[in-house]
Write a protein that holds these residues in place. Structure first.
Motif, short mmCIF file in Angstrom:
data_model
loop_
_atom_site.label_atom_id
_atom_site.label_comp_id
_atom_site.label_asym_id
_atom_site.label_seq_id
_atom_site.Cartn_x
_atom_site.Cartn_y
_atom_site.Cartn_z
N LYS A 75 54.32 30.37 38.43
CA LYS A 75 53.57 30.96 37.31
C LYS A 75 52.07 30.81 37.56
N MET A 76 51.65 29.64 38.03
CA MET A 76 50.23 29.43 38.33
C MET A 76 49.75 30.37 39.43
N ASN A 77 50.60 30.57 40.44
CA ASN A 77 50.24 31.47 41.52
C ASN A 77 50.09 32.90 41.02
N SER A 78 51.00 33.34 40.17
CA SER A 78 50.90 34.71 39.66
C SER A 78 49.68 34.86 38.75
N MET A 79 49.33 33.82 37.99
CA MET A 79 48.13 33.89 37.16
C MET A 79 46.88 33.94 38.02
N LYS A 80 46.88 33.19 39.12
CA LYS A 80 45.74 33.19 40.03
C LYS A 80 45.57 34.57 40.67
N VAL A 81 46.65 35.18 41.08
CA VAL A 81 46.59 36.52 41.68
C VAL A 81 46.11 37.54 40.65
N ALA A 82 46.62 37.44 39.43
CA ALA A 82 46.21 38.38 38.38
C ALA A 82 44.72 38.21 38.05
N ALA A 83 44.24 36.97 37.98
CA ALA A 83 42.82 36.74 37.69
C ALA A 83 41.95 37.26 38.82
N ARG A 84 42.39 37.06 40.06
CA ARG A 84 41.61 37.57 41.18
C ARG A 84 41.57 39.09 41.16
N ASN A 85 42.71 39.72 40.90
CA ASN A 85 42.74 41.18 40.84
C ASN A 85 41.88 41.73 39.71
N TYR A 86 41.73 40.96 38.63
CA TYR A 86 40.94 41.40 37.48
C TYR A 86 39.44 41.18 37.72
N TYR A 87 39.07 39.99 38.23
CA TYR A 87 37.66 39.63 38.32
C TYR A 87 36.99 40.04 39.63
N HIS A 88 37.73 40.12 40.73
CA HIS A 88 37.10 40.39 42.02
C HIS A 88 36.31 41.70 42.05
N PRO A 89 36.88 42.82 41.57
CA PRO A 89 36.07 44.05 41.58
C PRO A 89 34.82 43.96 40.70
N MET A 90 34.93 43.23 39.59
CA MET A 90 33.76 43.10 38.72
C MET A 90 32.68 42.25 39.38
N LEU A 91 33.09 41.19 40.09
CA LEU A 91 32.11 40.37 40.78
C LEU A 91 31.42 41.15 41.89
N LYS A 92 32.18 41.94 42.62
CA LYS A 92 31.59 42.74 43.68
C LYS A 92 30.63 43.79 43.12
N ALA A 93 30.91 44.30 41.93
CA ALA A 93 30.05 45.31 41.32
C ALA A 93 28.85 44.70 40.61
N GLY A 94 28.83 43.37 40.48
CA GLY A 94 27.70 42.72 39.82
C GLY A 94 27.79 42.75 38.31
N SER A 95 28.99 42.81 37.76
CA SER A 95 29.17 42.87 36.32
C SER A 95 28.86 41.51 35.67
N VAL A 96 28.48 41.55 34.41
CA VAL A 96 28.16 40.35 33.66
C VAL A 96 29.40 39.80 32.95
N LYS A 97 30.45 40.59 32.84
CA LYS A 97 31.63 40.20 32.08
C LYS A 97 32.25 38.87 32.57
N PRO A 98 32.38 38.60 33.88
CA PRO A 98 32.94 37.31 34.29
C PRO A 98 32.09 36.13 33.82
N LEU A 99 30.77 36.30 33.82
CA LEU A 99 29.89 35.24 33.33
C LEU A 99 30.15 34.96 31.85
N TRP A 100 30.26 36.01 31.06
CA TRP A 100 30.53 35.82 29.63
C TRP A 100 31.88 35.15 29.41
N HIS A 101 32.88 35.53 30.19
CA HIS A 101 34.19 34.90 30.04
C HIS A 101 34.13 33.41 30.38
N MET A 102 33.39 33.06 31.43
CA MET A 102 33.25 31.64 31.79
C MET A 102 32.48 30.88 30.71
#
Length: 85
Positions: free
Chosen positions: A28-55
């Motif tokens: 379950k932890m592994n699937s959550m990690k993969v899902a979080a990476r798939n969600y946040y990685h494109p935003m981080l590459k694009a320079g989005s502010v949304k991951p910062l707000w979530h943290m």
């Protein structure tokens, strides 16, 4: 649930995953990690502010909850009991 993917490493084929065992928890932890990476990685590459707000929101929730539980919880409950009496 029958495991037929990468969570099936080290087990015999078609062995059910029990989510109340360590294998199920790590799966379950592994699937959550993969899902979080798939969600946040494109935003981080694009320079989005949304991951910062979530943290920031996550950090605030953890800080305020732990502060309340550690220091203020007993005092608030005692004050409510005293106010009712």
């Amino acid at each position: 649930i029958i495991a037929k993917n990468s969570l099936n490493k080290g087990r015999t084929a078609n062995r059910p995953i029990n989510f109340f065992t360590m294998d199920g928890i790590f799966g379950k932890m592994n699937s959550m990690k993969v899902a979080a990476r798939n969600y946040y990685h494109p935003m981080l590459k694009a320079g989005s502010v949304k991951p910062l707000w979530h943290m920031m929101i996550f950090t605030s929730v953890v800080m305020y909850t732990s502060n309340y539980m550690a220091f203020k919880g007993r005092a608030v409950q005692a004050g409510r009991v005293e106010q009712k009496a």
